[in-house]
Design a protein around this motif. Structure first.
Motif, PDB file in Angstrom:
ATOM      1  N   THR A   4      21.647   5.117  18.691  1.00 59.31           N
ATOM      2  CA  THR A   4      22.795   4.247  18.120  1.00 59.31           C
ATOM      3  C   THR A   4      22.916   3.099  19.002  1.00 59.31           C
ATOM      4  O   THR A   4      22.896   1.823  18.194  1.00 59.31           O
ATOM      5  CB  THR A   4      24.117   5.212  18.096  1.00 59.31           C
ATOM      6  OG1 THR A   4      23.892   6.435  17.504  1.00 59.31           O
ATOM      7  CG2 THR A   4      25.210   4.413  17.432  1.00 59.31           C
TER       8      THR A   4
ATOM      9  N   PHE B 276      19.425   0.618  18.308  1.00 60.03           N
ATOM     10  CA  PHE B 276      19.335   0.104  17.040  1.00 60.03           C
ATOM     11  C   PHE B 276      20.478  -0.710  16.557  1.00 60.03           C
ATOM     12  O   PHE B 276      20.267  -1.705  16.008  1.00 60.03           O
ATOM     13  CB  PHE B 276      18.983   1.171  16.057  1.00 60.03           C
ATOM     14  CG  PHE B 276      17.742   1.535  16.206  1.00 60.03           C
ATOM     15  CD1 PHE B 276      16.402   0.710  16.128  1.00 60.03           C
ATOM     16  CD2 PHE B 276      17.364   3.050  16.581  1.00 60.03           C
ATOM     17  CE1 PHE B 276      15.246   1.098  16.416  1.00 60.03           C
ATOM     18  CE2 PHE B 276      16.289   3.438  16.869  1.00 60.03           C
ATOM     19  CZ  PHE B 276      15.146   2.604  16.810  1.00 60.03           C
ATOM     20  N   MET B 277      21.664  -0.397  17.016  1.00 58.33           N
ATOM     21  CA  MET B 277      23.218  -1.064  16.711  1.00 58.33           C
ATOM     22  C   MET B 277      22.877  -2.543  17.243  1.00 58.33           C
ATOM     23  O   MET B 277      23.136  -3.683  16.667  1.00 58.33           O
ATOM     24  CB  MET B 277      24.169  -0.326  17.118  1.00 58.33           C
ATOM     25  CG  MET B 277      25.510  -0.810  16.421  1.00 58.33           C
ATOM     26  SD  MET B 277      25.351  -0.726  14.598  1.00 58.33           S
ATOM     27  CE  MET B 277      26.349  -2.032  14.050  1.00 58.33           C
ATOM     28  N   SER B 278      22.315  -2.478  18.640  1.00 54.66           N
ATOM     29  CA  SER B 278      22.218  -3.825  19.374  1.00 54.66           C
ATOM     30  C   SER B 278      21.419  -4.733  18.671  1.00 54.66           C
ATOM     31  O   SER B 278      21.593  -5.883  18.406  1.00 54.66           O
ATOM     32  CB  SER B 278      21.666  -3.695  20.557  1.00 54.66           C
ATOM     33  OG  SER B 278      22.746  -3.243  21.757  1.00 54.66           O
ATOM     34  N   VAL B 279      20.112  -4.261  18.203  1.00 58.37           N
ATOM     35  CA  VAL B 279      19.034  -5.081  17.605  1.00 58.37           C
ATOM     36  C   VAL B 279      19.518  -5.323  16.332  1.00 58.37           C
ATOM     37  O   VAL B 279      19.187  -6.799  15.786  1.00 58.37           O
ATOM     38  CB  VAL B 279      17.640  -4.121  17.539  1.00 58.37           C
ATOM     39  CG1 VAL B 279      16.750  -4.747  16.717  1.00 58.37           C
ATOM     40  CG2 VAL B 279      17.157  -3.765  18.825  1.00 58.37           C
ATOM     41  N   PHE B 280      20.085  -4.620  15.560  1.00 55.67           N
ATOM     42  CA  PHE B 280      20.494  -4.870  14.264  1.00 55.67           C
ATOM     43  C   PHE B 280      21.555  -6.141  14.371  1.00 55.67           C
ATOM     44  O   PHE B 280      21.662  -7.142  13.487  1.00 55.67           O
ATOM     45  CB  PHE B 280      21.231  -3.757  13.610  1.00 55.67           C
ATOM     46  CG  PHE B 280      21.930  -3.937  12.282  1.00 55.67           C
ATOM     47  CD1 PHE B 280      21.219  -4.222  11.060  1.00 55.67           C
ATOM     48  CD2 PHE B 280      23.504  -4.361  12.241  1.00 55.67           C
ATOM     49  CE1 PHE B 280      21.939  -4.721   9.933  1.00 55.67           C
ATOM     50  CE2 PHE B 280      23.930  -4.574  10.997  1.00 55.67           C
ATOM     51  CZ  PHE B 280      23.357  -4.777   9.974  1.00 55.67           C
ATOM     52  N   TRP B 281      22.602  -6.099  15.113  1.00 56.70           N
ATOM     53  CA  TRP B 281      23.769  -7.059  15.505  1.00 56.70           C
ATOM     54  C   TRP B 281      22.750  -8.419  15.799  1.00 56.70           C
ATOM     55  O   TRP B 281      23.448  -9.558  15.336  1.00 56.70           O
ATOM     56  CB  TRP B 281      24.490  -6.569  16.470  1.00 56.70           C
ATOM     57  CG  TRP B 281      25.951  -7.214  16.177  1.00 56.70           C
ATOM     58  CD1 TRP B 281      26.345  -8.073  17.023  1.00 56.70           C
ATOM     59  CD2 TRP B 281      26.977  -6.715  15.474  1.00 56.70           C
ATOM     60  NE1 TRP B 281      27.687  -8.519  16.561  1.00 56.70           N
ATOM     61  CE2 TRP B 281      28.221  -7.444  15.556  1.00 56.70           C
ATOM     62  CE3 TRP B 281      27.259  -5.755  14.405  1.00 56.70           C
ATOM     63  CZ2 TRP B 281      29.161  -7.397  15.038  1.00 56.70           C
ATOM     64  CZ3 TRP B 281      28.410  -5.270  14.034  1.00 56.70           C
ATOM     65  CH2 TRP B 281      29.456  -6.235  14.043  1.00 56.70           C
TER      66      TRP B 281
ATOM     67  N   VAL C 264      20.180  -9.516  15.197  1.00 54.72           N
ATOM     68  CA  VAL C 264      19.280 -10.085  14.054  1.00 54.72           C
ATOM     69  C   VAL C 264      19.834 -10.386  12.861  1.00 54.72           C
ATOM     70  O   VAL C 264      19.652 -11.271  12.107  1.00 54.72           O
ATOM     71  CB  VAL C 264      18.257  -8.845  13.534  1.00 54.72           C
ATOM     72  CG1 VAL C 264      17.501  -9.560  12.451  1.00 54.72           C
ATOM     73  CG2 VAL C 264      17.034  -8.551  14.735  1.00 54.72           C
ATOM     74  N   PHE C 265      21.069  -9.549  12.593  1.00 54.29           N
ATOM     75  CA  PHE C 265      21.661  -9.947  11.525  1.00 54.29           C
ATOM     76  C   PHE C 265      22.956 -10.508  11.504  1.00 54.29           C
ATOM     77  O   PHE C 265      23.756 -11.134  10.389  1.00 54.29           O
ATOM     78  CB  PHE C 265      21.776  -8.602  10.488  1.00 54.29           C
ATOM     79  CG  PHE C 265      20.538  -8.395   9.901  1.00 54.29           C
ATOM     80  CD1 PHE C 265      20.145  -8.967   8.810  1.00 54.29           C
ATOM     81  CD2 PHE C 265      19.758  -7.217  10.317  1.00 54.29           C
ATOM     82  CE1 PHE C 265      18.720  -8.888   8.423  1.00 54.29           C
ATOM     83  CE2 PHE C 265      18.479  -6.829   9.810  1.00 54.29           C
ATOM     84  CZ  PHE C 265      17.899  -7.684   8.824  1.00 54.29           C
TER      85      PHE C 265
ATOM     86  N   SER D 277      20.672 -14.528  15.344  1.00 49.16           N
ATOM     87  CA  SER D 277      20.236 -14.547  14.079  1.00 49.16           C
ATOM     88  C   SER D 277      19.735 -15.692  13.382  1.00 49.16           C
ATOM     89  O   SER D 277      18.892 -15.598  12.700  1.00 49.16           O
ATOM     90  CB  SER D 277      21.327 -13.919  13.029  1.00 49.16           C
ATOM     91  OG  SER D 277      22.399 -14.534  12.918  1.00 49.16           O
TER      92      SER D 277
ATOM     93  N   ALA E  91      17.393 -12.843   9.052  1.00 45.94           N
ATOM     94  CA  ALA E  91      18.418 -12.682   8.165  1.00 45.94           C
ATOM     95  C   ALA E  91      18.260 -13.720   7.214  1.00 45.94           C
ATOM     96  O   ALA E  91      18.453 -13.449   5.867  1.00 45.94           O
ATOM     97  CB  ALA E  91      19.727 -12.985   8.748  1.00 45.94           C
TER      98      ALA E  91
ATOM     99  N   PRO F  63      27.023  -8.070  20.453  1.00 46.81           N
ATOM    100  CA  PRO F  63      26.689  -6.464  19.994  1.00 46.81           C
ATOM    101  C   PRO F  63      27.438  -5.633  20.962  1.00 46.81           C
ATOM    102  O   PRO F  63      27.652  -4.598  20.410  1.00 46.81           O
ATOM    103  CB  PRO F  63      25.223  -6.772  20.172  1.00 46.81           C
ATOM    104  CG  PRO F  63      24.787  -8.071  20.367  1.00 46.81           C
ATOM    105  CD  PRO F  63      25.974  -9.159  20.504  1.00 46.81           C
TER     106      PRO F  63
END
Lengths: 528, 61
Positions: free
Chosen positions: A450, A453-458, A460-461, A467, A473, A493
């Motif tokens: 969690t 992947f949450m850090s990477v998602f944050w 990138v998007f 981002s 994005a 993040p």
């Protein structure tokens, strides 16, 4: 500038480094005697060696320059560094880490987590996060040194980066010096002396402590319009609550780095190399003073450089540095300090860069060689030497290439991204490993995945600075960020990823089967 | 205070000094605390360090 002074100073410094390295190397040849005899070695030596690993060119040049831009609000990070990074880290985390690491014979941070939760996946995945995340941190440490060389020797940044990389790489590759306390302690001492002089000379030049602060307070009306609009209220004031400037200072710089320090792989390993709990108690004393003198001084002087530049050149610091916060400290030291000090400061930065980079490279090597490769192959030796060598080489190349391609004013942000990633990915699992017997393997994995992947998602998007630069994005969504409503594009993040990881660790642990008592007994034997 | 009007800033300036003082006092008070277990702890550390040496040699670090 008399360049010969610099040459002589660097030569003397390198000779002492080599001598101390040789002395330490010879001593470790008879490890047993050395360890027992070393019991009486001054705690100063040990605490200094911690400090030298903790503090890099990033803290001094990058964050010092950021303080020139943001002001003294950055001192909140110093407070976190001392209170969390020394007091809590050494006393609460350090003692338990040391004991548990020895109980489980864990040699690296991922090894400790993997063995505590009896999971090869945790060890391998953590190893990969470290291996791929750390080059960014290594790159900004290189940039910090190179920016200072660029200004001092008046050479191109690209050449400065190459020179600094070659010097540091030679030191690291020469080997045998890693972990040798005397070398680290000397580097720590040089750093300490350099920063004491920097603080004393800055305050005395500006007329004393209160007068210097007052002059900085009086400059609030000089904050550039574009910065004032985003919440900058002056260099001795916190930014407007909830403004973009406030979110960047509080969530990215203070929380990201301040909390992240608890879960830094290369620092966690240090706890396992401490000889006894008594040494840790003693190190708290010296460590607290050391961190105050490093980050406290860098941030105060960085902010006060605005007063100096206004008096001398009629401009604020960031204007003097042509918009690049990373150049503020090099410019200030070169312009405000006597020549001998400029060279001493250069040595300070070399020392800070060398000690940090050598521990980074060591951590990356063990992450790829042991935590990933040997762990998955389920056997030791054989080709792991080759894998480690190639891994380390790739990591160094990535770091240097990043050093060339990263934009300006990147040092503090790059450091914060890596520290924030470590906190989000590892901290909930690491804290649970040390303090919560009910934590399960599944819970730890849930938290690790969690947080990562949450850090990477944050990044990138959602978090606009990254981002936008990455452009993924934009490609997929047609806009720079997923959520355009404030304050989300400026929320770091760590603010989202770390709490989510913590919740995942706790919830999944509670709904899965508790670990066996026998295993817990082994882990917690002698842990008080 | 100290030429700084925002209490969040002079507050943290003082807080930095106080937290350093806390470290100094804690370290000084506990300077010799735990010496009874030290011998045993050192031998544990020694065993650990030997394993680490082996790892480093194996990986060429």
């Amino acid at each position: 500038m008399n360049i010969w002074i610099l040459y002589v100073m660097v030569l003397v410094y390198l000779l002492i480094t080599v001598y101390l390295g040789y002395k330490g190397w010879k001593a470790t040849k008879c490890s047993e005697d050395y360890m027992v005899a070393g019991r009486n070695s001054p705690p100063y030596i040990m605490a200094m060696s911690y400090g030298a690993t903790f503090i890099s060119t990033s803290a001094i040049v990058g964050f010092g320059g950021t303080a020139g831009l943001f002001g003294m609000g950055l001192l909140w990070l110093t407070f976190f560094n001392i209170f969390l990074g020394i007091f809590v880290a050494f006393i609460l985390f350090g003692k338990r880490t040391r004991k548990m690491g020895h109980n489980l014979n864990a040699l690296t941070f991922p090894d400790l987590l993997g063995k505590r939760f009896e999971s090869r996946f945790i060890q391998a995945f953590s190893g990969l996060v470290i291996f791929f995340g750390m080059p960014l941190y290594a790159a900004v440490v290189l940039i910090g040194g190179a920016r200072f060389l660029e200004t001092t020797l008046a050479i191109e940044f690209n050449i400065a980066l190459l020179i600094f990389s070659v010097i540091v790489a030679a030191y690291v590759v020469w080997g045998g010096l890693k972990g040798v306390m005397y070398t680290d302690a000397m580097q720590g001492t040089i750093m300490l002396v350099g920063m004491v002089f920097l603080l004393a000379m800055t305050y005395s030049h500006l007329g004393g402590i209160t007068a210097a602060h007052q002059a900085l307070t009086n400059m609030a009306s000089l904050v550039p319009e574009n910065l004032a609009q985003t919440g900058h209220l002056g260099w001795t004031a916190m930014p407007a609550l909830g403004s973009p400037w406030w979110w960047t200072l509080v969530s990215t710089l203070v929380l990201g780095v301040g909390v992240g320090v608890l879960a830094m792989p290369q620092l966690v390993v240090r706890f396992m190399t401490v000889r006894s709990s008594r040494e840790l108690n003693r190190a708290v004393l010296v460590g607290g003073i050391f961190i105050l003198m490093m980050t406290g001084v860098a941030f105060t002087v960085g902010a006060l450089s605005n007063v100096f530049f206004l008096q001398e050149d009629g401009k604020i610091a960031i204007a003097m540095a042509a918009g690049n916060a990373d150049s503020i400290i090099p410019l200030y030291v070169n312009q405000a300090m006597p020549e001998w000090f400029v060279y001493l400061f250069l040595l300070t930065l070399m020392a800070a860069g060398m000690s940090t980079l050598s521990s980074q490279i060591h951590t990356q090597g063990t992450a790829i060689g042991r935590d990933f490769y040997e762990n998955l192959k389920r056997s030791e030796g054989g080709s792991s030497l080759l894998v480690t060598r190639i891994g380390v080489m790739i990591a160094i190349v990535i770091a240097v290439v990043l050093g060339y391609v990263l934009p300006e004013s990147i040092i503090a942000r790059g450091t914060a991204i890596f520290f924030g990633l470590c906190a989000s990915a590892f901290l909930s699992m690491y804290a649970a490993a040390l303090f919560w017997r009910r934590a399960t393997r599944e819970g730890a994995i849930a938290g690790l995945l969690t947080g990562t992947f949450m850090s990477v998602f944050w990044l990138v998007f959602v978090h606009q600075k990254e981002s936008q630069a990455l452009g993924i994005a934009k490609m997929l969504l047609g806009r720079d960020v997923l959520i355009t409503q404030m304050p989300w594009p400026v929320v770091d993040p760590i603010v989202v990823a770390f709490p989510l990881a913590l919740v995942a660790t706790v919830v999944v642990s509670l709904i899965t089967k508790p670990p066996e008592d026998k295993h817990l007994e082994k882990c917690f034997r002698g842990v008080k | 205070m100290l030429g700084i009007s925002d209490p969040w800033i002079w507050g943290v300036y003082v807080l930095c000094l106080l937290s350093t003082l806390l470290c100094v006092i804690y370290g000084a008070l506990k300077w010799n605390y735990g010496w009874e277990q030290e011998r045993e702890e050192i031998s544990e550390e020694l065993a650990w360090e030997k394993s680490e040496d082996e790892l480093e040699q194996r990986l060429g670090l």
